[in-house]
Design an enzyme around this catalytic site. Structure first.
Site, PDB file in Angstrom:
ATOM      1  N   GLU A  29      34.966  33.613  47.977  1.00 37.59           N
ATOM      2  CA  GLU A  29      34.843  32.620  49.033  1.00 37.59           C
ATOM      3  C   GLU A  29      35.098  33.572  50.273  1.00 37.59           C
ATOM      4  O   GLU A  29      34.385  32.993  51.431  1.00 37.59           O
ATOM      5  CB  GLU A  29      35.841  31.706  48.742  1.00 37.59           C
ATOM      6  N   HIS A  85      38.435  37.977  47.718  1.00 38.21           N
ATOM      7  CA  HIS A  85      37.721  36.894  46.977  1.00 38.21           C
ATOM      8  C   HIS A  85      36.447  36.511  47.375  1.00 38.21           C
ATOM      9  O   HIS A  85      35.938  36.819  48.409  1.00 38.21           O
ATOM     10  CB  HIS A  85      38.792  35.693  47.116  1.00 38.21           C
ATOM     11  N   GLY A 145      34.708  27.067  40.270  1.00 40.18           N
ATOM     12  CA  GLY A 145      34.829  25.559  40.899  1.00 40.18           C
ATOM     13  C   GLY A 145      33.494  24.990  40.313  1.00 40.18           C
ATOM     14  O   GLY A 145      33.136  23.812  40.564  1.00 40.18           O
ATOM     15  N   ASN A 187      45.455  30.483  42.392  1.00 43.06           N
ATOM     16  CA  ASN A 187      44.983  30.684  43.494  1.00 43.06           C
ATOM     17  C   ASN A 187      44.552  29.162  44.090  1.00 43.06           C
ATOM     18  O   ASN A 187      43.763  28.612  43.637  1.00 43.06           O
ATOM     19  CB  ASN A 187      43.754  31.544  43.388  1.00 43.06           C
ATOM     20  N   LYS A 211      43.878  28.388  47.012  1.00 42.96           N
ATOM     21  CA  LYS A 211      43.062  28.130  48.074  1.00 42.96           C
ATOM     22  C   LYS A 211      43.199  27.220  49.203  1.00 42.96           C
ATOM     23  O   LYS A 211      44.305  27.355  49.530  1.00 42.96           O
ATOM     24  CB  LYS A 211      41.566  27.535  47.296  1.00 42.96           C
ATOM     25  N   SER A 263      36.598  28.836  36.544  1.00 44.45           N
ATOM     26  CA  SER A 263      36.742  27.557  35.629  1.00 44.45           C
ATOM     27  C   SER A 263      37.767  27.862  34.343  1.00 44.45           C
ATOM     28  O   SER A 263      37.210  27.254  33.152  1.00 44.45           O
ATOM     29  CB  SER A 263      35.341  26.901  35.304  1.00 44.45           C
ATOM     30  N   GLU A 308      35.521  37.668  38.779  1.00 38.68           N
ATOM     31  CA  GLU A 308      35.267  36.068  38.912  1.00 38.68           C
ATOM     32  C   GLU A 308      33.665  36.280  39.240  1.00 38.68           C
ATOM     33  O   GLU A 308      33.178  36.351  40.225  1.00 38.68           O
ATOM     34  CB  GLU A 308      36.104  35.746  40.173  1.00 38.68           C
TER      35      GLU A 308
HETATM   36  P1  13P Z   1      38.283  27.936  39.589  1.00 40.06           P
HETATM   37  O1  13P Z   1      39.212  28.158  38.497  1.00 40.06           O
HETATM   38  O2  13P Z   1      38.530  26.500  40.320  1.00 40.06           O
HETATM   39  O3  13P Z   1      37.013  27.762  39.207  1.00 40.06           O
HETATM   40  O4  13P Z   1      38.618  29.097  40.789  1.00 40.06           O
HETATM   41  C1  13P Z   1      38.545  30.146  40.414  1.00 40.06           C
HETATM   42  C2  13P Z   1      38.913  30.995  41.506  1.00 40.06           C
HETATM   43  O5  13P Z   1      38.139  31.208  42.324  1.00 40.06           O
HETATM   44  C3  13P Z   1      40.304  31.652  41.456  1.00 40.06           C
HETATM   45  O6  13P Z   1      40.383  32.624  42.412  1.00 40.06           O
END
Ligand code: 13P
Length: 257
Positions: free
Chosen positions: A101, A99, A177, A13, A15, A217, A171
């Site tokens: 976010e 997601h 992150g 992903n 982002k 992560s 997640e």
């Molecule tokens: P990270 O791997 O950067 O923690 O992000 C995970 C994520 O949100 C994937 O959708």
């Protein structure tokens, strides 16, 4: 993983990262190092403006292109949004829905997630449905109830036939992150519970065929242990999917067992 009953899917992903130029460079770099991957599906969900570029550039490293978001209405006056038909027409196979976010910054709710799941399925694509708890929710002891509610809401009115095309990504928000990964026990427990929720809704045969990913992560160091858990069938990878070597290491980690 349990390859007998379900697909292993390693998905990136990106982002809001990577320009079209950087997308081409990534594909060139991947092409040099990527073996012929038979043990899992490899997907990268890219920003919408890079879908066409990725569609061409990812052909050779054989990476499936996904989208990061979709709007649920079929067409109309929704400035800035993209319909499922528009994505499907470009050749998109997977779409991330819900997601954390998007839930946090763009007012996505369990109800809009459900509408988007239907839009993606009706357009013939596969939704990657994200669920997960915040640290506060975990510490309050409501993780299982909350995740069950997110899963049930997202799958409301989804038929067993269509469920086969759904991927669930667990997640935990506190692990995204942050460099702080859920332990394999924590991740395995929630993914097992998610399968339990699906089993209650659709029965054991359907539930055992659903791919459930872990995200938060995930990196070359922890991927093998996470993927060794029976109910973790892949990863949804943010940061580490931006770096060809790291992403490849995670793909290779899915070749265990
Ligand atoms: P990270 O791997 O950067 O923690 O992000 C995970 C994520 O949100 C994937 O959708």
């Amino acid at each position: 993983m349990n390859r007998r009953y379900r697909k292993t899917i390693i998905a990136g992903n990106w982002k809001m990262n990577m320009t079209a130029t950087e997308t081409k460079k990534f594909a060139e770099d991947m092409k040099k190092i990527m073996p012929r991957v038979k043990w899992c599906e490899v997907v990268i969900c890219v920003p919408a403006c890079n879908i066409s570029t990725a569609m061409k550039a990812f052909k050779e490293p054989r990476i499936i292109v996904g989208a990061e978001n979709v709007y649920f209405e079929p067409s109309g006056a929704f400035t800035g949004e993209m319909s499922a038909a528009m994505l499907a027409d470009l050749g998109v196979k997977y779409v991330i829905v819900g997601h954390s976010e998007r839930r946090q910054y763009f007012c996505e709710t369990d109800q809009t997630v459900n509408k988007k799941v239907h839009a993606v399925l009706d357009a013939g694509m596969n939704p990657i449905i994200c669920v997960g708890e915040s640290l506060e929710q975990r510490e309050t002891g409501i993780t299982d109830d909350l995740i069950a509610m997110q899963v049930k809401s997202a799958l409301f009115n989804v038929s067993a036939e269509k469920l086969r095309r759904c991927v669930i990504a667990y997640e935990p928000i506190w692990a995204i992150g942050t460099g702080k990964t859920a332990t394999s026990e924590q991740a395995a427990e929630v993914c097992r519970n998610i399968r339990g929720v699906i089993r209650n809704l659709y029965g054991a045969r359907v539930a055992r065929g659903v791919t459930i990913q872990y995200g938060g992560s995930m990196n070359p160091k922890n991927a093998a242990e996470l993927l060794a858990q029976a109910d973790i069938d892949g990863g949804l990878i943010g940061g580490a999917s931006l770096k060809p070597e790291q992403f490849l290491d995670i793909i290779n980690a899915a070749n265990g067992e």
